[in-house]
Design a protein around this motif. Structure first.
Motif, PDB file in Angstrom:
ATOM      1  N   MET A 198     -18.329  33.252  20.266  1.00  0.00           N
ATOM      2  CA  MET A 198     -19.452  34.056  20.711  1.00  0.00           C
ATOM      3  C   MET A 198     -19.998  34.820  19.501  1.00  0.00           C
ATOM      4  SD  MET A 198     -19.531  37.081  23.558  1.00  0.00           S
ATOM      5  CE  MET A 198     -19.993  36.237  25.006  1.00  0.00           C
TER       6      MET A 198
ATOM      7  N   ARG B 234     -24.784  38.249  20.757  1.00  0.00           N
ATOM      8  CA  ARG B 234     -24.576  38.027  22.195  1.00  0.00           C
ATOM      9  C   ARG B 234     -23.585  39.036  22.763  1.00  0.00           C
ATOM     10  NH1 ARG B 234     -24.081  31.834  23.849  1.00  0.00           N
ATOM     11  NH2 ARG B 234     -26.020  31.972  25.018  1.00  0.00           N
ATOM     12  N   MET B 235     -22.563  39.360  21.960  1.00  0.00           N
ATOM     13  CA  MET B 235     -21.567  40.313  22.426  1.00  0.00           C
ATOM     14  C   MET B 235     -22.207  41.684  22.642  1.00  0.00           C
ATOM     15  SD  MET B 235     -17.756  41.373  20.992  1.00  0.00           S
ATOM     16  CE  MET B 235     -17.961  40.441  19.561  1.00  0.00           C
TER      17      MET B 235
ATOM     18  N   ASP C 131     -25.407  42.249  23.261  1.00  0.00           N
ATOM     19  CA  ASP C 131     -26.297  42.111  24.420  1.00  0.00           C
ATOM     20  C   ASP C 131     -25.506  42.219  25.722  1.00  0.00           C
ATOM     21  OD1 ASP C 131     -28.483  41.821  22.796  1.00  0.00           O
ATOM     22  OD2 ASP C 131     -28.564  39.618  22.976  1.00  0.00           O
ATOM     23  N   ASP C 132     -24.337  41.573  25.736  1.00  0.00           N
ATOM     24  CA  ASP C 132     -23.483  41.625  26.928  1.00  0.00           C
ATOM     25  C   ASP C 132     -23.000  43.056  27.189  1.00  0.00           C
ATOM     26  OD1 ASP C 132     -21.986  40.400  29.085  1.00  0.00           O
ATOM     27  OD2 ASP C 132     -20.188  40.839  27.870  1.00  0.00           O
ATOM     28  N   LEU C 133     -22.586  43.764  26.157  1.00  0.00           N
ATOM     29  CA  LEU C 133     -22.138  45.150  26.307  1.00  0.00           C
ATOM     30  C   LEU C 133     -23.276  46.057  26.772  1.00  0.00           C
ATOM     31  CD1 LEU C 133     -19.779  45.622  23.226  1.00  0.00           C
ATOM     32  CD2 LEU C 133     -19.147  45.592  25.640  1.00  0.00           C
TER      33      LEU C 133
ATOM     34  N   GLY D 290     -25.853  45.130  28.537  1.00  0.00           N
ATOM     35  CA  GLY D 290     -26.104  44.786  29.940  1.00  0.00           C
ATOM     36  C   GLY D 290     -25.098  45.449  30.868  1.00  0.00           C
ATOM     37  N   ARG D 291     -23.828  45.412  30.476  1.00  0.00           N
ATOM     38  CA  ARG D 291     -22.785  46.056  31.284  1.00  0.00           C
ATOM     39  C   ARG D 291     -23.005  47.572  31.346  1.00  0.00           C
ATOM     40  NH1 ARG D 291     -17.041  43.073  30.253  1.00  0.00           N
ATOM     41  NH2 ARG D 291     -17.851  40.955  30.396  1.00  0.00           N
TER      42      ARG D 291
END
Length: 182
Positions: free
Chosen positions: A1, A5-6, A8-10, A12-13
Motif C-alpha cells: 500500500m 493511500r494510507m 487517505d484511508d486514515l 477517511g476513518r
C-alpha cells in the motif's frame, strides 16, 4: 500500500469517527432539550386539535384543546356540548398529542393562570356543571371559588333553585377529577 493511500484511508476513518461523534452529541442535546418539555407545552402545541384524555378511575374525556393553564387543560366538545376542565395531575394517558411543544409565552398577557382562574370564569357565567371526584359526583352551579376549593350549590336535578335536596358542598381543587359544563 502506498503512503498516499494510507493517509487517505486514515483521513477517511477520522472523518467518519468525527461524524459519529457529532451525531452522538446532537442526539444527546436533543434528548436534553426534550427532557425540559412539559405536558402543558404539548397541549399548547395541540390547541384546536382533538385529543382523548384518560383520567384516574377509568374515565375518558374527548374534545378539542381550547385552553391550557398552569396545571389544567380545557377541552371543548367536538360536537354540541360544553367544555371539560381537566386538572393535569389527574391525567393518566393522552391520545392525539404530537411530539411538538409550545412553551408558555412570557408576556404579561399570558401570566400563569391556575385552575381557580377558569373556575371563577365558569362561576361568573353561572354555568351548570357536573363535578367528578374520587369520592363521588354532583351537579350544580359554582357559587364561589377560593384559593384551593370551590363551593357548589347542588340539587338532584342540577338546578340551583328552592328545591328540597339542594345543598352546598365544598370541593377541594386537589380532589377534582373532572368538571364538565352540562
Amino acid at each position: 500500500m502506498s503512503l498516499g493511500r494510507m493517509f487517505d484511508d486514515l483521513e477517511g476513518r477520522f472523518a467518519h469517527l468525527e461524524g459519529l461523534d457529532m451525531r452522538a452529541m446532537s442526539d444527546e442535546l436533543a434528548r436534553a432539550e426534550r427532557s425540559q418539555v412539559q405536558l402543558a407545552d404539548r397541549f399548547r402545541a395541540a390547541q384546536s386539535r382533538p385529543v382523548g384524555i384518560h383520567l384516574d378511575g377509568g374515565i375518558r374525556v374527548d374534545g378539542i384543546v381550547d385552553e391550557v393553564g398552569e396545571g389544567w387543560v380545557l377541552l371543548r366538545a367536538a360536537v354540541e356540548g360544553g367544555r371539560s376542565l381537566v386538572p393535569m395531575p389527574r391525567i393518566a394517558m393522552v391520545e392525539g398529542l404530537t411530539a411538538r411543544a409550545r412553551p408558555a409565552e412570557e408576556s404579561r398577557a399570558s401570566l400563569p393562570r391556575g385552575i381557580g382562574h377558569v373556575l371563577r370564569r365558569l362561576a361568573r357565567d353561572r354555568s351548570l356543571v357536573r363535578i367528578r371526584t374520587d369520592g363521588g359526583s354532583c351537579h350544580g352551579r359554582i357559587r364561589a371559588v377560593g384559593a384551593d376549593a370551590l363551593d357548589v350549590l347542588t340539587s338532584p336535578t342540577g338546578e340551583a333553585s328552592r328545591v328540597p335536596g339542594r345543598q352546598e358542598i365544598v370541593v377541594p381543587f386537589a380532589a377534582l377529577l373532572l368538571l364538565q359544563e352540562v
